[in-house]
Design a protein around this motif. Structure first.
Motif, mmCIF file in Angstrom:
data_model
loop_
_atom_site.group_PDB
_atom_site.id
_atom_site.type_symbol
_atom_site.label_atom_id
_atom_site.label_comp_id
_atom_site.label_asym_id
_atom_site.label_seq_id
_atom_site.Cartn_x
_atom_site.Cartn_y
_atom_site.Cartn_z
ATOM 1 N N SER A 108 -72.937 108.175 -26.049
ATOM 2 C CA SER A 108 -73.949 109.023 -26.671
ATOM 3 C C SER A 108 -74.358 110.173 -25.751
ATOM 4 C CB SER A 108 -75.179 108.204 -27.058
ATOM 5 O OG SER A 108 -75.982 107.907 -25.945
ATOM 6 N N CYS A 163 -82.171 103.714 -33.493
ATOM 7 C CA CYS A 163 -81.229 104.826 -33.299
ATOM 8 C C CYS A 163 -80.671 105.307 -34.639
ATOM 9 C CB CYS A 163 -80.113 104.413 -32.351
ATOM 10 S SG CYS A 163 -80.704 104.221 -30.653
ATOM 11 N N VAL A 222 -74.884 104.665 -30.741
ATOM 12 C CA VAL A 222 -75.734 103.604 -30.194
ATOM 13 C C VAL A 222 -76.139 102.619 -31.291
ATOM 14 C CG1 VAL A 222 -77.889 103.091 -29.005
ATOM 15 C CG2 VAL A 222 -76.532 105.054 -28.313
ATOM 16 N N ALA A 223 -76.419 103.117 -32.482
ATOM 17 C CA ALA A 223 -76.745 102.226 -33.596
ATOM 18 C C ALA A 223 -75.572 101.290 -33.890
ATOM 19 C CB ALA A 223 -77.110 103.036 -34.838
ATOM 20 N N THR A 227 -79.840 110.896 -29.060
ATOM 21 C CA THR A 227 -80.569 109.875 -28.315
ATOM 22 C C THR A 227 -81.496 110.551 -27.307
ATOM 23 O OG1 THR A 227 -78.664 109.707 -26.832
ATOM 24 C CG2 THR A 227 -78.873 108.026 -28.525
ATOM 25 N N SER A 274 -76.602 109.173 -31.565
ATOM 26 C CA SER A 274 -77.501 108.132 -32.068
ATOM 27 C C SER A 274 -76.760 107.148 -32.968
ATOM 28 C CB SER A 274 -78.666 108.763 -32.838
ATOM 29 O OG SER A 274 -79.472 109.525 -31.975
ATOM 30 N N HIS A 329 -84.891 106.064 -26.145
ATOM 31 C CA HIS A 329 -83.785 105.256 -26.648
ATOM 32 C C HIS A 329 -83.044 104.592 -25.485
ATOM 33 C CE1 HIS A 329 -84.034 108.163 -30.172
ATOM 34 N NE2 HIS A 329 -84.315 106.972 -30.684
#
Length: 119
Positions: free
Chosen positions: A87, A20, A99-100, A30, A96, A34
């Protein structure tokens, strides 16, 4: 606690974070794939949650206390789905990034769970 499961969940969370993060670097939100990755990591967290509860029910005790162990298990289980839902609200590269960040947080929670259990 199951050391192998903790390791696999942590590594999967870091792989999701890198994936991500790469999407965010490329200025992408995303995508569906993902969310499939998030589902896999969430499934691993669910397996870990169930395994932890089963171990507690069998009478095993974490070294640093049951309450904090259960709290970390629940937090680890909720981490990636919460980032995934956030996200969805932010359909830009920042989704993204969210989520990372959730993947990195889950990896840190896995290290802490290992420590709490007595690893």
């Amino acid at each position: 606690m199951l050391d192998a499961l903790t390791l696999v969940t942590g590594v999967a969370a870091l792989l999701l974070a890198a994936w991500c993060g790469w999407a965010a670097y490329r200025d992408q939100p995303t995508k569906d794939w993902h969310f499939i990755g998030m589902a896999v990591v969430t499934l691993l967290s669910l397996i870990q949650l169930v395994a932890g509860i089963v171990l507690l029910a069998q009478g095993e005790k974490p070294e640093q206390g049951t309450t904090i162990f259960v709290a970390y298990l629940l937090g680890a289980f909720a981490c990636v789905p919460a980032a995934g839902f956030m996200s969805l609200a932010e359909r830009t590269r920042w989704g993204s990034v969210t989520v990372a960040a959730g993947g990195v947080v889950l990896a840190v929670l896995e290290v802490r769970l290992y420590d709490i259990w007595g690893g």
